[in-house]
Motif scaffolding. Sequence first.
Motif, PDB file in Angstrom:
ATOM      1  N   ASN A  55     -17.698  94.501  41.300  1.00 45.97           N
ATOM      2  CA  ASN A  55     -18.407  95.608  40.660  1.00 45.97           C
ATOM      3  C   ASN A  55     -19.883  95.675  41.037  1.00 45.97           C
ATOM      4  O   ASN A  55     -20.516  96.741  40.897  1.00 45.97           O
ATOM      5  CB  ASN A  55     -18.273  95.522  39.142  1.00 45.97           C
ATOM      6  CG  ASN A  55     -16.888  95.950  38.672  1.00 45.97           C
ATOM      7  OD1 ASN A  55     -16.170  96.630  39.395  1.00 45.97           O
ATOM      8  ND2 ASN A  55     -16.515  95.526  37.488  1.00 45.97           N
ATOM      9  N   ASN A  56     -20.424  94.577  41.473  1.00 49.56           N
ATOM     10  CA  ASN A  56     -21.832  94.566  41.876  1.00 49.56           C
ATOM     11  C   ASN A  56     -21.933  94.032  43.297  1.00 49.56           C
ATOM     12  O   ASN A  56     -21.444  92.951  43.602  1.00 49.56           O
ATOM     13  CB  ASN A  56     -22.658  93.699  40.933  1.00 49.56           C
ATOM     14  CG  ASN A  56     -22.745  94.294  39.549  1.00 49.56           C
ATOM     15  OD1 ASN A  56     -23.311  95.363  39.352  1.00 49.56           O
ATOM     16  ND2 ASN A  56     -22.155  93.613  38.584  1.00 49.56           N
ATOM     17  N   ILE A  57     -22.582  94.823  44.128  1.00 51.57           N
ATOM     18  CA  ILE A  57     -22.736  94.473  45.536  1.00 51.57           C
ATOM     19  C   ILE A  57     -24.206  94.627  45.899  1.00 51.57           C
ATOM     20  O   ILE A  57     -24.859  95.587  45.486  1.00 51.57           O
ATOM     21  CB  ILE A  57     -21.869  95.371  46.434  1.00 51.57           C
ATOM     22  CG1 ILE A  57     -20.407  95.329  45.976  1.00 51.57           C
ATOM     23  CG2 ILE A  57     -21.968  94.909  47.894  1.00 51.57           C
ATOM     24  CD1 ILE A  57     -19.498  96.298  46.719  1.00 51.57           C
ATOM     25  N   TYR A  58     -24.710  93.673  46.658  1.00 45.62           N
ATOM     26  CA  TYR A  58     -26.122  93.632  46.979  1.00 45.62           C
ATOM     27  C   TYR A  58     -26.299  93.534  48.500  1.00 45.62           C
ATOM     28  O   TYR A  58     -25.508  92.885  49.183  1.00 45.62           O
ATOM     29  CB  TYR A  58     -26.770  92.412  46.316  1.00 45.62           C
ATOM     30  CG  TYR A  58     -26.459  92.285  44.849  1.00 45.62           C
ATOM     31  CD1 TYR A  58     -25.356  91.571  44.417  1.00 45.62           C
ATOM     32  CD2 TYR A  58     -27.268  92.889  43.902  1.00 45.62           C
ATOM     33  CE1 TYR A  58     -25.055  91.451  43.076  1.00 45.62           C
ATOM     34  CE2 TYR A  58     -26.976  92.777  42.542  1.00 45.62           C
ATOM     35  CZ  TYR A  58     -25.866  92.058  42.142  1.00 45.62           C
ATOM     36  OH  TYR A  58     -25.570  91.954  40.807  1.00 45.62           O
ATOM     37  N   TYR A  59     -27.371  94.158  48.974  1.00 44.78           N
ATOM     38  CA  TYR A  59     -27.702  94.098  50.397  1.00 44.78           C
ATOM     39  C   TYR A  59     -29.208  93.932  50.558  1.00 44.78           C
ATOM     40  O   TYR A  59     -29.992  94.432  49.758  1.00 44.78           O
ATOM     41  CB  TYR A  59     -27.285  95.381  51.125  1.00 44.78           C
ATOM     42  CG  TYR A  59     -25.831  95.737  51.010  1.00 44.78           C
ATOM     43  CD1 TYR A  59     -25.391  96.637  50.044  1.00 44.78           C
ATOM     44  CD2 TYR A  59     -24.898  95.182  51.876  1.00 44.78           C
ATOM     45  CE1 TYR A  59     -24.050  96.976  49.938  1.00 44.78           C
ATOM     46  CE2 TYR A  59     -23.555  95.518  51.779  1.00 44.78           C
ATOM     47  CZ  TYR A  59     -23.147  96.410  50.806  1.00 44.78           C
ATOM     48  OH  TYR A  59     -21.816  96.736  50.711  1.00 44.78           O
ATOM     49  N   VAL A  60     -29.588  93.273  51.619  1.00 41.13           N
ATOM     50  CA  VAL A  60     -30.999  93.288  51.968  1.00 41.13           C
ATOM     51  C   VAL A  60     -31.310  94.627  52.630  1.00 41.13           C
ATOM     52  O   VAL A  60     -30.415  95.303  53.152  1.00 41.13           O
ATOM     53  CB  VAL A  60     -31.373  92.123  52.907  1.00 41.13           C
ATOM     54  CG1 VAL A  60     -31.198  90.800  52.198  1.00 41.13           C
ATOM     55  CG2 VAL A  60     -30.562  92.161  54.197  1.00 41.13           C
ATOM     56  N   ASP A  61     -32.571  95.000  52.599  1.00 43.12           N
ATOM     57  CA  ASP A  61     -32.953  96.330  53.063  1.00 43.12           C
ATOM     58  C   ASP A  61     -32.587  96.572  54.533  1.00 43.12           C
ATOM     59  O   ASP A  61     -32.222  97.685  54.914  1.00 43.12           O
ATOM     60  CB  ASP A  61     -34.454  96.536  52.871  1.00 43.12           C
ATOM     61  CG  ASP A  61     -34.827  96.723  51.417  1.00 43.12           C
ATOM     62  OD1 ASP A  61     -36.034  96.615  51.109  1.00 43.12           O
ATOM     63  OD2 ASP A  61     -33.926  96.962  50.592  1.00 43.12           O
ATOM     64  N   SER A  62     -32.671  95.534  55.323  1.00 37.01           N
ATOM     65  CA  SER A  62     -32.466  95.707  56.763  1.00 37.01           C
ATOM     66  C   SER A  62     -31.037  96.072  57.134  1.00 37.01           C
ATOM     67  O   SER A  62     -30.787  96.539  58.252  1.00 37.01           O
ATOM     68  CB  SER A  62     -32.886  94.444  57.515  1.00 37.01           C
ATOM     69  OG  SER A  62     -32.119  93.335  57.089  1.00 37.01           O
ATOM     70  N   VAL A  63     -30.095  95.878  56.211  1.00 37.58           N
ATOM     71  CA  VAL A  63     -28.697  96.187  56.536  1.00 37.58           C
ATOM     72  C   VAL A  63     -28.126  97.300  55.665  1.00 37.58           C
ATOM     73  O   VAL A  63     -26.999  97.736  55.888  1.00 37.58           O
ATOM     74  CB  VAL A  63     -27.793  94.934  56.429  1.00 37.58           C
ATOM     75  CG1 VAL A  63     -28.365  93.791  57.261  1.00 37.58           C
ATOM     76  CG2 VAL A  63     -27.582  94.512  54.983  1.00 37.58           C
TER      77      VAL A  63
END
Length: 121
Positions: A55-63
């Motif tokens: 339900n929660n997914i995180y990414y760094v800005d570069s991707v």
Amino acid sequence: VQLVESGGGLVQAGGSLRLSCAASGRTFRRYGMGWFRQAPGKERDFVGGIAWDGNNIYYVDSVKGRFTISRDNAKNTVYLQMNSLNPEDTAVYYCAAGRIVSRDSREYEYWGQGTQVTVSS
């Protein structure tokens, strides 16, 4: 929990790859999963992660907008779909399992062996 990554390889800039991380053990679904990468001579960096329930997914800005993380708890597998790859994405990619999803690699208990991704210009 044992983790095994696959799907790495050599791709031209602009291309795509999908990495898989297969986990052993019935407790896989309890873990948050993170993807990290390490380029030669650099530290291991957080790429993104997904909570145990997806339900929660995180990414760094570069991707963001290029990479997508998903998981299939029935198959004990987490995926990293990588599109619009560029040479700066070249690294060894690792998946990791932890009680929470965190940018801090110390929060993860289990690690895969890594898979090489090379993007040519």
